[in-house]
Design an enzyme around this catalytic site. Sequence first.
Site, PDB file in Angstrom:
ATOM      1  N   TYR A 196      28.132 -17.309  42.950  1.00  0.00           N
ATOM      2  CA  TYR A 196      29.535 -17.691  43.108  1.00  0.00           C
ATOM      3  C   TYR A 196      29.642 -18.515  44.380  1.00  0.00           C
ATOM      4  CZ  TYR A 196      30.937 -14.060  39.703  1.00  0.00           C
ATOM      5  OH  TYR A 196      31.107 -13.290  38.575  1.00  0.00           O
TER       6      TYR A 196
ATOM      7  N   PHE B 133      37.202 -11.314  32.947  1.00  0.00           N
ATOM      8  CA  PHE B 133      38.149 -12.194  32.248  1.00  0.00           C
ATOM      9  C   PHE B 133      39.139 -11.374  31.422  1.00  0.00           C
ATOM     10  CE2 PHE B 133      35.247 -16.218  32.054  1.00  0.00           C
ATOM     11  CZ  PHE B 133      35.438 -16.386  33.415  1.00  0.00           C
TER      12      PHE B 133
ATOM     13  N   PRO C  18      46.939 -15.829  20.050  1.00  0.00           N
ATOM     14  CA  PRO C  18      48.393 -15.993  20.181  1.00  0.00           C
ATOM     15  C   PRO C  18      49.168 -14.714  19.869  1.00  0.00           C
ATOM     16  CG  PRO C  18      47.440 -17.874  19.048  1.00  0.00           C
ATOM     17  CD  PRO C  18      46.340 -16.857  19.179  1.00  0.00           C
TER      18      PRO C  18
ATOM     19  N   LEU D 232      42.160 -10.711  31.886  1.00  0.00           N
ATOM     20  CA  LEU D 232      43.538 -11.208  31.861  1.00  0.00           C
ATOM     21  C   LEU D 232      43.672 -12.458  31.008  1.00  0.00           C
ATOM     22  CD1 LEU D 232      44.644 -10.650  35.566  1.00  0.00           C
ATOM     23  CD2 LEU D 232      44.721  -9.103  33.615  1.00  0.00           C
TER      24      LEU D 232
END
Length: 290
Positions: A62, A219, A226, A221
């Site tokens: 990172y 990940f 849809p 969030l």
Amino acid sequence: MSTITIAQHSAHPLTVSRLGYGTMRLTGPDIWGEPANRPEALQILRTAVEQGVNFIDTADYYGEDVTNRLIREALHPYSSDLVICTKVGATRRPDKSWVPYNRPENLRASIDNNLRTLRQEQIQLVHLRLIGHGDVPFDEQLGAMFELQQEGKIQHVGLSNVSREQAEAGLKMGSIATIENMYGHGQRTTLRTPHGDNQGGEEVLDFCEQHSIPLIPYFSLVNSLPKADSQVAEVARRHHATEAQINLAWLLHKSPWILPIPGTSKLAHLRENLQAAAIQLSADDLAFLG
């Protein structure tokens, strides 16, 4: 905040709060380079710990090495209950692409680099991140991790980006402390990642529950469906909460073996995320979310 125990049947279990913090978003654009606001990045780390977070997820790729150096600057010397978890098995090219770095000598070099940049004598938890197909067999990669554990450089070994079959194979080789996969309300099925990996969703959570292994979703969030977006939005309105908070609350309610690590580069969002631990979803909420 409730707690979860990592490697609970080992000689050195680690008990941490059930909301951790993932540092990836502290870097610059494309998870590369220094943060746009370095003082805020340092304050996020300090505030997280002050508010009871004692599980921090990082990786030396990172930045590169940016989040490790931020953690060291903000939090060293580390409190005795702080667990810093890192990942190995990948690296970055100058074009910012992600590539495997998973030969035994690569894994050893990564561990040594993490120890140096974090200023630690032993890393409490390291995930072997499977990335791409590569040419190094899974058992050779994991075998190298267990060797590093035997040498005392790693306390606990975990897996990341794995299918249920890979998790089962890993457990036959040795103790697997945790699994870190992409998982959230909107992404619970078997996934094909951008790196070409197949990683499990519900079937890996089921495996984790059977073996008392915490699942650490990343990940979490991100809503990829849809329909899931609309469901979470409706429950958020009912609770006067944000959609991110409901996503986190759903994870905490979904299984006691889930340890979310939401990341953010904004101090305000960190505080919002931590408030999710206090949200009580009703049976009707959970049925509506599915």
